[in-house]
Design an enzyme around this catalytic site. Structure first.
Site, PDB file in Angstrom:
ATOM      1  N   ARG A  54       0.834  -1.212   0.000  1.00  0.00           N
ATOM      2  CA  ARG A  54       0.000   0.000   0.000  1.00  0.00           C
ATOM      3  C   ARG A  54       0.867   1.259   0.000  1.00  0.00           C
ATOM      4  O   ARG A  54       1.882   1.321   0.711  1.00  0.00           O
ATOM      5  CB  ARG A  54      -0.953   0.004   1.195  1.00  0.00           C
ATOM      6  CG  ARG A  54      -1.864  -1.198   1.175  1.00  0.00           C
ATOM      7  CD  ARG A  54      -3.185  -1.032   1.873  1.00  0.00           C
ATOM      8  NE  ARG A  54      -3.923  -2.282   1.765  1.00  0.00           N
ATOM      9  CZ  ARG A  54      -4.633  -2.659   0.696  1.00  0.00           C
ATOM     10  NH1 ARG A  54      -4.757  -1.843  -0.340  1.00  0.00           N
ATOM     11  NH2 ARG A  54      -5.224  -3.829   0.656  1.00  0.00           N
TER      12      ARG A  54
ATOM     13  N   ASN B 171       5.235   6.642 -13.112  1.00  0.00           N
ATOM     14  CA  ASN B 171       5.984   7.872 -13.343  1.00  0.00           C
ATOM     15  C   ASN B 171       7.453   7.554 -13.593  1.00  0.00           C
ATOM     16  O   ASN B 171       8.016   6.654 -12.957  1.00  0.00           O
ATOM     17  CB  ASN B 171       5.867   8.792 -12.124  1.00  0.00           C
ATOM     18  CG  ASN B 171       4.425   9.199 -11.861  1.00  0.00           C
ATOM     19  OD1 ASN B 171       3.700   9.551 -12.791  1.00  0.00           O
ATOM     20  ND2 ASN B 171       4.005   9.150 -10.604  1.00  0.00           N
TER      21      ASN B 171
ATOM     22  N   GLU C  22       9.320  10.214  -7.837  1.00  0.00           N
ATOM     23  CA  GLU C  22      10.005  10.520  -6.575  1.00  0.00           C
ATOM     24  C   GLU C  22      10.936   9.396  -6.161  1.00  0.00           C
ATOM     25  O   GLU C  22      11.998   9.654  -5.583  1.00  0.00           O
ATOM     26  CB  GLU C  22       8.969  10.748  -5.467  1.00  0.00           C
ATOM     27  CG  GLU C  22       8.194  12.044  -5.631  1.00  0.00           C
ATOM     28  CD  GLU C  22       7.064  12.170  -4.621  1.00  0.00           C
ATOM     29  OE1 GLU C  22       7.081  11.449  -3.604  1.00  0.00           O
ATOM     30  OE2 GLU C  22       6.161  12.980  -4.879  1.00  0.00           O
ATOM     31  N   VAL C  23      10.526   8.167  -6.390  1.00  0.00           N
ATOM     32  CA  VAL C  23      11.327   7.017  -5.953  1.00  0.00           C
ATOM     33  C   VAL C  23      11.882   6.312  -7.190  1.00  0.00           C
ATOM     34  O   VAL C  23      11.114   5.804  -8.012  1.00  0.00           O
ATOM     35  CB  VAL C  23      10.479   6.040  -5.109  1.00  0.00           C
ATOM     36  CG1 VAL C  23      11.338   4.880  -4.636  1.00  0.00           C
ATOM     37  CG2 VAL C  23       9.840   6.752  -3.926  1.00  0.00           C
TER      38      VAL C  23
ATOM     39  N   HIS D 237       7.879   1.424 -10.249  1.00  0.00           N
ATOM     40  CA  HIS D 237       6.640   1.072  -9.556  1.00  0.00           C
ATOM     41  C   HIS D 237       5.465   1.479 -10.407  1.00  0.00           C
ATOM     42  O   HIS D 237       5.499   2.501 -11.091  1.00  0.00           O
ATOM     43  CB  HIS D 237       6.555   1.712  -8.169  1.00  0.00           C
ATOM     44  CG  HIS D 237       6.827   3.185  -8.141  1.00  0.00           C
ATOM     45  ND1 HIS D 237       8.100   3.707  -8.256  1.00  0.00           N
ATOM     46  CD2 HIS D 237       6.008   4.252  -8.012  1.00  0.00           C
ATOM     47  CE1 HIS D 237       8.046   5.025  -8.192  1.00  0.00           C
ATOM     48  NE2 HIS D 237       6.778   5.393  -8.059  1.00  0.00           N
TER      49      HIS D 237
ATOM     50  N   HIS E  66       1.571   2.453  -9.903  1.00  0.00           N
ATOM     51  CA  HIS E  66       0.490   2.777  -8.966  1.00  0.00           C
ATOM     52  C   HIS E  66      -0.797   2.147  -9.512  1.00  0.00           C
ATOM     53  O   HIS E  66      -1.110   2.322 -10.695  1.00  0.00           O
ATOM     54  CB  HIS E  66       0.238   4.291  -8.913  1.00  0.00           C
ATOM     55  CG  HIS E  66       1.387   5.126  -8.430  1.00  0.00           C
ATOM     56  ND1 HIS E  66       1.391   5.729  -7.187  1.00  0.00           N
ATOM     57  CD2 HIS E  66       2.547   5.497  -9.029  1.00  0.00           C
ATOM     58  CE1 HIS E  66       2.508   6.434  -7.041  1.00  0.00           C
ATOM     59  NE2 HIS E  66       3.229   6.306  -8.155  1.00  0.00           N
TER      60      HIS E  66
HETATM   61  P1  DGP Z   1       6.268   8.476  -7.592  1.00  0.00           P
HETATM   62  O1  DGP Z   1       6.063   9.963  -7.671  1.00  0.00           O
HETATM   63  O2  DGP Z   1       5.538   7.759  -8.685  1.00  0.00           O
HETATM   64  O3  DGP Z   1       7.722   8.083  -7.505  1.00  0.00           O
HETATM   65  O4  DGP Z   1       5.541   8.009  -6.253  1.00  0.00           O
HETATM   66  C1  DGP Z   1       6.169   7.457  -5.157  1.00  0.00           C
HETATM   67  C2  DGP Z   1       5.096   6.990  -4.183  1.00  0.00           C
HETATM   68  O5  DGP Z   1       5.722   6.273  -3.141  1.00  0.00           O
HETATM   69  C3  DGP Z   1       4.278   8.097  -3.536  1.00  0.00           C
HETATM   70  O6  DGP Z   1       2.895   7.926  -3.900  1.00  0.00           O
HETATM   71  C4  DGP Z   1       4.453   7.885  -2.037  1.00  0.00           C
HETATM   72  C5  DGP Z   1       5.019   6.494  -1.936  1.00  0.00           C
HETATM   73  N1  DGP Z   1       5.966   6.308  -0.865  1.00  0.00           N
HETATM   74  C6  DGP Z   1       7.061   7.077  -0.606  1.00  0.00           C
HETATM   75  N2  DGP Z   1       7.748   6.571   0.440  1.00  0.00           N
HETATM   76  C7  DGP Z   1       7.084   5.443   0.814  1.00  0.00           C
HETATM   77  C8  DGP Z   1       7.313   4.470   1.825  1.00  0.00           C
HETATM   78  O7  DGP Z   1       8.275   4.519   2.604  1.00  0.00           O
HETATM   79  N3  DGP Z   1       6.399   3.470   1.922  1.00  0.00           N
HETATM   80  C9  DGP Z   1       5.321   3.372   1.077  1.00  0.00           C
HETATM   81  N4  DGP Z   1       4.478   2.343   1.259  1.00  0.00           N
HETATM   82  N5  DGP Z   1       5.087   4.272   0.108  1.00  0.00           N
HETATM   83  C10 DGP Z   1       5.963   5.290  -0.015  1.00  0.00           C
END
Ligand code: DGP
Length: 126
Positions: free
Chosen positions: A34, A96, A104-105, A109, A111
């Site tokens: 999640r 993304n 961001e990460v 991934h 979503h």
């Molecule tokens: P993006 O912008 O597509 O890279 O979105 C990264 C998503 O990752 C964002 O919706 C929040 C989520 N996220 C960031 N840090 C964590 C974490 O430590 N745990 C989880 N479950 N989600 C995270």
């Protein structure tokens, strides 16, 4: 120039068990959990266990077994979350990538968002 994966990113740390997560599905090559900041009743992230930055990186370099596992994992998450077209009202997948994609990460991934009407795909650009 090749893809430069940063193994200190948050999702790499989740995969190593250094940071907790709420797992929805784990397969041989994929993990679904999640999102920490859900934007819809269903907001699940599906990631490959391999070190891939983005979808284009994954598509270019992952073995077929990992790609099949990942695609099937996405479908199984949709089924478990009740958002498929057979059992639910649908969903949106977003992946993304990079600066323009506002990623961001830097670990691939997808979503999966659903559980409410999601509106149009993109807000107007700034
Ligand atoms: P993006 O912008 O597509 O890279 O979105 C990264 C998503 O990752 C964002 O919706 C929040 C989520 N996220 C960031 N840090 C964590 C974490 O430590 N745990 C989880 N479950 N989600 C995270």
């Amino acid at each position: 120039m090749g893809y430069a994966y940063d193994d200190q990113n948050i999702f790499a740390r989740i995969l190593r068990g250094e940071i907790p997560n709420t797992t929805v599905l784990e397969t041989e090559h994929s993990l679904a959990f999640r999102d920490l900041y859900p934007q819809a009743p269903t907001h699940v992230l599906v990631i490959p266990k391999g070190a891939y930055i983005s979808f284009d990186h994954f598509a270019a370099e992952a073995p077929d077994t990992e790609i099949v596992d990942f695609v099937r994992a996405v479908g199984e998450v949709c089924r478990r979350e009740g958002v498929t077209l057979t059992a639910g009202e649908g969903f949106r997948m977003i992946s993304n990538a990079g600066g323009h994609g506002v990623q961001e990460v830097p670990h691939l991934h997808v979503h999966i968002l659903g559980g409410r009407p999601l509106g149009r795909m993109l807000a107007k650009a700034d």
